[in-house]
Design a protein around this motif. Sequence first.
Motif, PDB file in Angstrom:
ATOM      1  N   UNK A  13       4.924  -3.351   4.267  1.00 63.00           N
ATOM      2  CA  UNK A  13       5.907  -2.618   5.051  1.00 63.00           C
ATOM      3  C   UNK A  13       6.115  -1.235   4.460  1.00 63.00           C
ATOM      4  N   UNK A  14       6.225  -0.260   5.332  1.00 66.11           N
ATOM      5  CA  UNK A  14       6.664   1.076   4.925  1.00 66.11           C
ATOM      6  C   UNK A  14       8.146   1.175   5.265  1.00 66.11           C
ATOM      7  N   UNK A 115      -2.744   1.354  -4.862  1.00 68.26           N
ATOM      8  CA  UNK A 115      -2.560   2.722  -4.409  1.00 68.26           C
ATOM      9  C   UNK A 115      -1.428   2.888  -3.418  1.00 68.26           C
ATOM     10  N   UNK A 116      -0.882   1.786  -2.930  1.00 71.17           N
ATOM     11  CA  UNK A 116       0.162   1.844  -1.913  1.00 71.17           C
ATOM     12  C   UNK A 116       1.519   1.360  -2.412  1.00 71.17           C
ATOM     13  N   UNK A 117       1.528   0.549  -3.450  1.00 69.54           N
ATOM     14  CA  UNK A 117       2.761  -0.060  -3.933  1.00 69.54           C
ATOM     15  C   UNK A 117       3.071   0.419  -5.348  1.00 69.54           C
ATOM     16  N   UNK A 118       4.304   0.228  -5.772  1.00 68.40           N
ATOM     17  CA  UNK A 118       4.647   0.462  -7.166  1.00 68.40           C
ATOM     18  C   UNK A 118       3.811  -0.486  -8.025  1.00 68.40           C
ATOM     19  N   UNK A 119       3.469  -0.094  -9.263  1.00 63.62           N
ATOM     20  CA  UNK A 119       2.553  -0.915 -10.078  1.00 63.62           C
ATOM     21  C   UNK A 119       2.975  -2.374 -10.202  1.00 63.62           C
ATOM     22  N   UNK A 120       4.259  -2.611 -10.503  1.00 69.78           N
ATOM     23  CA  UNK A 120       4.711  -3.993 -10.640  1.00 69.78           C
ATOM     24  C   UNK A 120       4.632  -4.766  -9.350  1.00 69.78           C
ATOM     25  N   UNK A 121       4.961  -4.118  -8.227  1.00 62.23           N
ATOM     26  CA  UNK A 121       4.887  -4.781  -6.925  1.00 62.23           C
ATOM     27  C   UNK A 121       3.453  -5.150  -6.580  1.00 62.23           C
TER      28      UNK A 121
END
Length: 331
Positions: A13-14, A115-121
Motif C-alpha cells: 500500500x502507498x 527499494x519500496x519499504x523501510x528496511x525493517x518493513x
Amino acid sequence: MLITDRHGRILIQRVDYRTTCLLPGGAVDADESPAQCAARELQEELGVTTTVDRGLAVDWVSADCLNAPASMRFPGEILHVYDGGTWDDEQIAAIRLPDREITSVEFVEPARLPGLMAPGDARRALSALRARINAAGPALLENGLPIAPTVLDRALRTARARHHLPFHVGPVPEQLSVVQVWGWLLAPDGRVLVLLEPDTGAALLPGGTPEPPDRGDPFITLRREVCEEAAAEFGEPLFLGHLCEPDNPYARLRYAAPLTRLGPPPVDPATGRTHIRILATPEQALELFDWGLPATDQLTAVHQARARLGIPRAARQPLTELPDATDLTTM
C-alpha cells in the motif's frame, strides 16, 4: 497481512503519511487482539472482510529501531504478520480504498520490497513470505531477521526471472530448435530437486543448454547438465512438454524423472560455482519462480508423470538443504 496474487507478487500500500510503502495493517486498539486488529485494518483499508487464522511471523523491534519519542521506545515493539492468502482476480477487483490514508495498492515482486519499504518493513515482509513457503510455522524475528535462519532465507534476494511462456504437452514442432532442457527430478517422497545460486539465492531447476557433444539428444543434455550442476543421477525420464515464445523459433523442453542418487556437491564447470541443493514440493518450487499462470499446466503435467512413476504426492513441509552426498532410498 501478507497477501499475494497468483504470480507470487506481494500486495503493498502507498499511504499519504509516509514516503515508503506498507503491508496492509495497523496498530492494535484497546481490548483488541493482534488477529482481530489485522481483520479490522483489512476491512478499513481495502474494504475486504476475511478470517485471520494463520500467523507467519512475530517480530520484536528493538527500541533503537523505533522512530518514536523516547518515552514510547522501551521495551520495543512486537509486530505480528498474518497470512492473507493468495488472491485471485475477483478478490483483487473487490478492493475498495478509503477516502484518505491509502492512496493506492499494487502487487510487486518480492525482490522489489527493499527499494519500496523501510528496511525493517521489507525484512519482515520477506521473512513472512519465506515462512509461508517453508511451511515450518511462524518465524520468530528480531528487527525483521529470523533468529533461526533456514536455507530459504538465501532465496528471493534477487528478482525472480520472468518467463510467462505457454506450456505445450505435445511433441516439439520440427521447425523449433531446442535451446534448453530442464528436469523435474522427483525424490522417492515426491519432492523435487531445486538449485539455488550461491551468490544471489535465485532458484532454478537442474538442466541447461545443449552442446555439440550431446549430438542433439535431449536425454544426453539433461544427464550431463544434472551431473555437472548437482552431481545427481536419475532414472528413465518422461517427456512433459515444451515451452516456446510466440515470435521465436525456440523450444525449452521439460522432463520428469525419478531422482536416484546425489553425490557430493560439485563445482559447476560452466560457472565455477557450487549450487545449493534443496528438496521442495513441486508447489513450493513454483513459488520460487515467476512463471505466471502457464506454470499451472506444467505443474499438472509433473503430477501426472509422478503418478505414472509410482511416486507419492509430497506433503507440504520445510525445504531441506542437501549439502552432502545423500542416500535417497531412506526417504
